[in-house]
Design a protein around this motif. Structure first.
Motif, mmCIF file in Angstrom:
data_model
loop_
_atom_site.group_PDB
_atom_site.id
_atom_site.type_symbol
_atom_site.label_atom_id
_atom_site.label_comp_id
_atom_site.label_asym_id
_atom_site.label_seq_id
_atom_site.Cartn_x
_atom_site.Cartn_y
_atom_site.Cartn_z
ATOM 1 N N TRP A 25 45.438 5.747 -73.608
ATOM 2 C CA TRP A 25 44.393 7.584 -72.893
ATOM 3 C C TRP A 25 44.781 7.538 -71.858
ATOM 4 N N HIS A 26 45.376 9.285 -71.590
ATOM 5 C CA HIS A 26 45.932 9.162 -70.036
ATOM 6 C C HIS A 26 45.394 10.782 -69.935
ATOM 7 N N ARG A 31 37.101 -3.727 -69.282
ATOM 8 C CA ARG A 31 36.513 -2.997 -68.325
ATOM 9 C C ARG A 31 36.266 -1.003 -68.820
ATOM 10 N N VAL A 32 37.002 -1.017 -70.329
ATOM 11 C CA VAL A 32 37.284 0.319 -70.468
ATOM 12 C C VAL A 32 36.020 0.225 -70.456
ATOM 13 N N GLY A 33 35.419 -0.637 -71.763
ATOM 14 C CA GLY A 33 34.125 -0.344 -72.791
ATOM 15 C C GLY A 33 33.129 -0.623 -71.366
ATOM 16 N N LEU A 84 39.085 1.299 -80.437
ATOM 17 C CA LEU A 84 40.297 1.414 -78.673
ATOM 18 C C LEU A 84 40.781 0.291 -79.214
ATOM 19 N N HIS A 85 42.387 -0.010 -78.933
ATOM 20 C CA HIS A 85 42.696 -1.346 -79.390
ATOM 21 C C HIS A 85 42.046 -2.035 -78.160
ATOM 22 N N PRO A 86 42.300 -3.337 -78.235
ATOM 23 C CA PRO A 86 41.963 -4.332 -77.443
ATOM 24 C C PRO A 86 43.008 -4.333 -75.900
ATOM 25 N N ASP A 87 43.853 -3.555 -76.428
ATOM 26 C CA ASP A 87 45.294 -3.337 -75.481
ATOM 27 C C ASP A 87 44.972 -2.084 -74.443
ATOM 28 N N ILE A 88 44.056 -1.577 -74.437
ATOM 29 C CA ILE A 88 43.873 -0.410 -74.024
ATOM 30 C C ILE A 88 43.723 -0.022 -72.792
ATOM 31 N N VAL A 89 45.020 1.092 -72.067
ATOM 32 C CA VAL A 89 45.099 1.960 -71.002
ATOM 33 C C VAL A 89 43.877 3.160 -70.582
ATOM 34 N N TRP A 90 43.608 3.181 -69.267
ATOM 35 C CA TRP A 90 43.381 4.183 -69.121
ATOM 36 C C TRP A 90 43.332 4.936 -68.326
ATOM 37 N N LYS A 91 44.160 5.605 -68.281
ATOM 38 C CA LYS A 91 44.364 6.428 -66.853
ATOM 39 C C LYS A 91 44.544 8.150 -66.580
ATOM 40 N N PRO A 131 43.210 4.799 -60.218
ATOM 41 C CA PRO A 131 43.152 3.667 -60.175
ATOM 42 C C PRO A 131 43.424 3.813 -62.391
ATOM 43 N N ASP A 132 44.815 2.515 -62.645
ATOM 44 C CA ASP A 132 44.524 2.687 -64.101
ATOM 45 C C ASP A 132 43.545 1.653 -64.857
ATOM 46 N N VAL A 133 43.434 1.910 -65.957
ATOM 47 C CA VAL A 133 41.454 0.503 -65.985
ATOM 48 C C VAL A 133 42.462 0.475 -67.610
ATOM 49 N N ARG A 134 42.560 -1.403 -67.520
ATOM 50 C CA ARG A 134 43.409 -1.625 -68.441
ATOM 51 C C ARG A 134 41.860 -2.761 -68.981
#
Length: 139
Positions: free
Chosen positions: A114-115, A52-54, A33-40, A45-48
Motif C-alpha cells: 500500500w503505497h 504494525r500496520v494493524g 491485507l497480506h501478512p507481509d504488508i508494507v505501507w508506504k 517511514p515504511d510500516v512493515r
C-alpha cells in the motif's frame, strides 16, 4: 481466471479495504491485507508487517479519530491497483481533506503493498481549512 476477472477482484479488494476503514472495521480491513504488508507514505517511514500496520489501523477506530475517502478514480492491471482519491482524517471536530494517489499490489488476493503519494502542501492546506471550519462551527 481471466485477466478481466483478476482486475475486477483486485479493484473489489481495494474498495472493500477502504469501506472497512470508513466504518471503523479494522478487523475486516486487516483480513484483506497480506501478512507481509508494507505501507508506504510519502517521506514517512515504511510500516512493515500485519502487526504494525494493524496497530496503526486500529488507531483509526478510536471515537475521536476518524477516516473517510472519496474515490475519484480506480484502475487495475492484474494485481496492481491505482487510486486517485481524497482522504479525510478527523481528529475531534477537525476534518482534514487531502489528495492522495495510491498504488496497491496484491498477492494471493490480499494487499501486500500500500503505497500512498500525497503533497505535504496539500495536507497543510487541508489542515488549515479543517481548523477554520471547526472554529467557525463552534462559534
Amino acid at each position: 481466471m481471466t485477466e478481466e476477472l483478476v482486475k475486477q477482484d483486485s479493484i473489489t479488494t481495494v474498495r472493500e479495504f477502504f469501506a472497512a476503514l470508513e466504518v471503523n472495521a479494522s478487523g475486516e480491513a486487516l483480513d484483506l491485507l497480506h501478512p507481509d504488508i508494507v505501507w508506504k507514505n510519502t517521506s514517512l517511514p515504511d510500516v512493515r508487517g500485519i502487526r504494525r500496520v494493524g496497530g496503526m489501523l486500529r488507531g483509526l477506530s478510536r471515537g475521536w479519530i476518524g477516516f473517510a475517502v472519496d474515490m475519484h478514480h480506480i484502475a487495475a492491471d492484474g494485481d496492481i491497483v491505482l487510486t486517485d482519491r481524497t482522504d479525510y482524517l478527523r481528529v475531534g471536530p477537525v476534518r482534514v481533506g487531502f489528495w492522495v494517489a495510491g498504488t496497491f499490489e496484491l498477492r494471493d488476493g490480499r494487499i501486500i503493498l500500500w503505497h500512498d503519494h500525497f503533497s505535504w502542501g496539500n495536507f497543510l492546506r487541508g489542515t488549515v481549512v479543517g481548523l477554520w471550519r471547526a472554529a467557525r462551527t463552534r462559534g
